[in-house]
Design an enzyme around this catalytic site. Structure first.
Site, PDB file in Angstrom:
ATOM      1  N   THR A 187       0.801  -1.225   0.000  1.00 21.16           N
ATOM      2  CA  THR A 187       0.000   0.000   0.000  1.00 21.16           C
ATOM      3  C   THR A 187       0.836   1.278   0.000  1.00 21.16           C
ATOM      4  O   THR A 187       1.929   1.314   0.560  1.00 21.16           O
ATOM      5  CB  THR A 187      -0.965   0.009   1.208  1.00 21.16           C
ATOM      6  OG1 THR A 187      -1.625  -1.231   1.291  1.00 21.16           O
ATOM      7  CG2 THR A 187      -1.989   1.106   1.105  1.00 21.16           C
TER       8      THR A 187
ATOM      9  N   ARG B  29     -10.951 -10.359  -3.475  1.00 23.93           N
ATOM     10  CA  ARG B  29     -10.659  -9.878  -2.111  1.00 23.93           C
ATOM     11  C   ARG B  29     -10.420  -8.354  -2.142  1.00 23.93           C
ATOM     12  O   ARG B  29      -9.645  -7.852  -2.948  1.00 23.93           O
ATOM     13  CB  ARG B  29      -9.424 -10.606  -1.570  1.00 23.93           C
ATOM     14  CG  ARG B  29      -9.005 -10.176  -0.157  1.00 23.93           C
ATOM     15  CD  ARG B  29      -7.945  -9.096  -0.168  1.00 23.93           C
ATOM     16  NE  ARG B  29      -7.407  -8.804   1.163  1.00 23.93           N
ATOM     17  CZ  ARG B  29      -6.655  -7.736   1.433  1.00 23.93           C
ATOM     18  NH1 ARG B  29      -6.354  -6.867   0.492  1.00 23.93           N
ATOM     19  NH2 ARG B  29      -6.212  -7.526   2.646  1.00 23.93           N
ATOM     20  N   VAL B  30     -11.089  -7.645  -1.264  1.00 31.35           N
ATOM     21  CA  VAL B  30     -10.860  -6.207  -1.118  1.00 31.35           C
ATOM     22  C   VAL B  30     -10.430  -5.960   0.323  1.00 31.35           C
ATOM     23  O   VAL B  30     -11.029  -6.503   1.257  1.00 31.35           O
ATOM     24  CB  VAL B  30     -12.141  -5.402  -1.455  1.00 31.35           C
ATOM     25  CG1 VAL B  30     -11.972  -3.934  -1.116  1.00 31.35           C
ATOM     26  CG2 VAL B  30     -12.483  -5.555  -2.939  1.00 31.35           C
ATOM     27  N   GLY B  31      -9.386  -5.173   0.492  1.00 26.21           N
ATOM     28  CA  GLY B  31      -8.863  -4.918   1.842  1.00 26.21           C
ATOM     29  C   GLY B  31      -9.420  -3.638   2.433  1.00 26.21           C
ATOM     30  O   GLY B  31     -10.511  -3.173   2.076  1.00 26.21           O
ATOM     31  N   ASP B  32      -8.653  -3.076   3.347  1.00 25.66           N
ATOM     32  CA  ASP B  32      -9.098  -1.863   4.048  1.00 25.66           C
ATOM     33  C   ASP B  32      -8.996  -0.600   3.191  1.00 25.66           C
ATOM     34  O   ASP B  32      -9.723   0.372   3.415  1.00 25.66           O
ATOM     35  CB  ASP B  32      -8.227  -1.643   5.288  1.00 25.66           C
ATOM     36  CG  ASP B  32      -6.763  -1.440   4.888  1.00 25.66           C
ATOM     37  OD1 ASP B  32      -6.184  -2.388   4.307  1.00 25.66           O
ATOM     38  OD2 ASP B  32      -6.221  -0.343   5.113  1.00 25.66           O
TER      39      ASP B  32
ATOM     40  N   THR C  32      -1.947   1.581   6.307  1.00 25.80           N
ATOM     41  CA  THR C  32      -1.247   0.535   5.568  1.00 25.80           C
ATOM     42  C   THR C  32      -1.053  -0.661   6.495  1.00 25.80           C
ATOM     43  O   THR C  32      -0.982  -0.507   7.711  1.00 25.80           O
ATOM     44  CB  THR C  32       0.117   1.039   5.059  1.00 25.80           C
ATOM     45  OG1 THR C  32       0.941  -0.091   4.748  1.00 25.80           O
ATOM     46  CG2 THR C  32       0.854   1.883   6.082  1.00 25.80           C
ATOM     47  N   GLY C  33      -0.962  -1.835   5.897  1.00 25.70           N
ATOM     48  CA  GLY C  33      -0.751  -3.033   6.712  1.00 25.70           C
ATOM     49  C   GLY C  33      -1.756  -4.105   6.374  1.00 25.70           C
ATOM     50  O   GLY C  33      -2.306  -4.144   5.262  1.00 25.70           O
ATOM     51  N   HIS C  34      -2.024  -4.957   7.339  1.00 24.47           N
ATOM     52  CA  HIS C  34      -2.879  -6.118   7.127  1.00 24.47           C
ATOM     53  C   HIS C  34      -4.352  -5.679   7.120  1.00 24.47           C
ATOM     54  O   HIS C  34      -4.944  -5.412   8.171  1.00 24.47           O
ATOM     55  CB  HIS C  34      -2.612  -7.147   8.232  1.00 24.47           C
ATOM     56  CG  HIS C  34      -3.341  -8.418   8.030  1.00 24.47           C
ATOM     57  ND1 HIS C  34      -3.968  -9.095   9.049  1.00 24.47           N
ATOM     58  CD2 HIS C  34      -3.562  -9.147   6.912  1.00 24.47           C
ATOM     59  CE1 HIS C  34      -4.549 -10.193   8.554  1.00 24.47           C
ATOM     60  NE2 HIS C  34      -4.304 -10.247   7.273  1.00 24.47           N
ATOM     61  N   GLY C  35      -4.922  -5.624   5.916  1.00 23.71           N
ATOM     62  CA  GLY C  35      -6.246  -5.043   5.742  1.00 23.71           C
ATOM     63  C   GLY C  35      -7.324  -5.705   6.569  1.00 23.71           C
ATOM     64  O   GLY C  35      -8.236  -5.036   7.065  1.00 23.71           O
TER      65      GLY C  35
HETATM   66  N1  GLY Z   1      -3.685  -2.663   3.476  1.00 17.34           N
HETATM   67  C1  GLY Z   1      -3.934  -3.117   2.179  1.00 17.34           C
HETATM   68  C2  GLY Z   1      -4.611  -4.392   2.077  1.00 17.34           C
HETATM   69  O1  GLY Z   1      -4.636  -5.170   3.033  1.00 17.34           O
HETATM   70  O2  GLY Z   1      -5.146  -4.668   1.035  1.00 17.34           O
END
Ligand code: GLY
Length: 294
Positions: free
Chosen positions: A164, A192-195, A215-218
């Site tokens: 990100t 898949r869609v993240g944050d 940014t990081g684990h969505g």
């Molecule tokens: N932070 C971006 C994602 O997890 O897609």
């Protein structure tokens, strides 16, 4: 009013000695410089964050636009978000393919559609209707060469996860804006869609508080609506820096999340925090020189 901009190139398990991280930091410096030039020429915070994010999307070393991770089917699906802190208008796109600069499309969704968030084929058809051309997969794929770079330098692929890009800014008129763009996670499931494109999770901007990009684990970041949470902290009197640090701490306490956050608050104060190995960033206040790190 004194202008301010901060950008990030993704929090993650960067190898802190790697050439890739150094390239990521350089891209952040270029992006902050491009955004600063917009602001110093009297441009809006929205123009500054879009300009900065486009520079980051064009870097093959960062997971957004060119350089996005491939999904489990070898395709690239990208998400992007932009928000105007004065009006709370926002535009977002999810799981879009073959778009060179998804942040440009997110902005057109905000300006030229009656909606806030378009996904997949509908978003791609909208792009065509507003004259944003399709690119090829080859225009976006840079990960194979980057993976080769890591293998050559002896770094296992699992140790280079990062994701990100984002930018937040305050302009001359006192308006805040935030922008975030991503290729998502490595080998994610199609769809898949993240944050990143979710308002309050991947980004947020409100002139009463702050502009933020995450940014990081969505899958973790979205559970604590990290950007809206940090914005609320600023509303309670926290500085941008204290809000970022507190929100990242909460991310780990509540959901064991790993990630990072950048912010500019309504007074032009800069904040950034992360709980991963590194997060390349760069910022500029007024016409002062660019500061950067990771
Ligand atoms: N932070 C971006 C994602 O997890 O897609």
């Amino acid at each position: 009013m004194k202008t301010a901009i901060i950008v990030h190139g993704g929090a993650g398990a960067w190898d802190t000695d790697s050439e890739r991280l150094e390239q990521g930091r350089r891209a952040c410096r270029q992006a902050a410089q491009a955004g600063q030039a917009v602001l110093l020429n009297g441009g809006s915070a929205l123009d500054a964050v879009e300009t900065a994010v486009r520079v980051l999307e064009d870097s093959p070393y960062l997971d957004a636009g060119r350089g996005s991770y491939l999904n489990s089917e070898g395709q690239i699906e990208m998400d992007a978000f932009i928000m105007n802190g004065r009006t709370l208008d926002l535009g977002a796109v999810g799981a879009v393919q073959l778009i060179q600069n998804p942040i440009r499309l997110a902005r057109r969704v905000m300006i030229d559609s009656p909606h806030c968030f378009l996904v997949g084929r509908g978003a791609e058809a909208f792009a065509e209707s507003v004259g944003i051309p399709r690119c090829t997969l080859d225009d976006l794929v840079a990960r194979e060469s980057m993976d080769a770079l890591d293998i050559a330098s002896g770094h296992p692929l699992t140790a280079v996860t990062s994701d990100t890009v984002g930018a937040t800014a305050l302009d001359h008129y006192g308006d805040l804006a935030a922008a975030t763009s991503t290729g998502g996670t490595r080998r994610k499931l199609p769809g898949r869609v993240g944050d990143s494109p979710l308002v309050g999770a991947g980004g947020y901007a409100d002139n009463r508080t702050a502009a933020l990009s995450a940014t990081g684990h969505g899958e973790a970041l979205m559970k604590v609506l990290i950007c809206k949470t940090a914005s609320d902290f600023v509303g309670q009197g926290f500085s941008a820096q204290a809000a970022c640090e507190t929100a990242v701490r909460l991310l780990h306490e509540r959901v064991k999340g790993l990630g990072g956050l950048i912010a500019v608050d309504h007074q032009g104060r800069i904040g950034f925090a992360y709980n991963t190995a590194a997060m390349p960033y760069a910022y500029a206040v007024g016409d002062q020189e660019i500061m950067s790190g990771h």
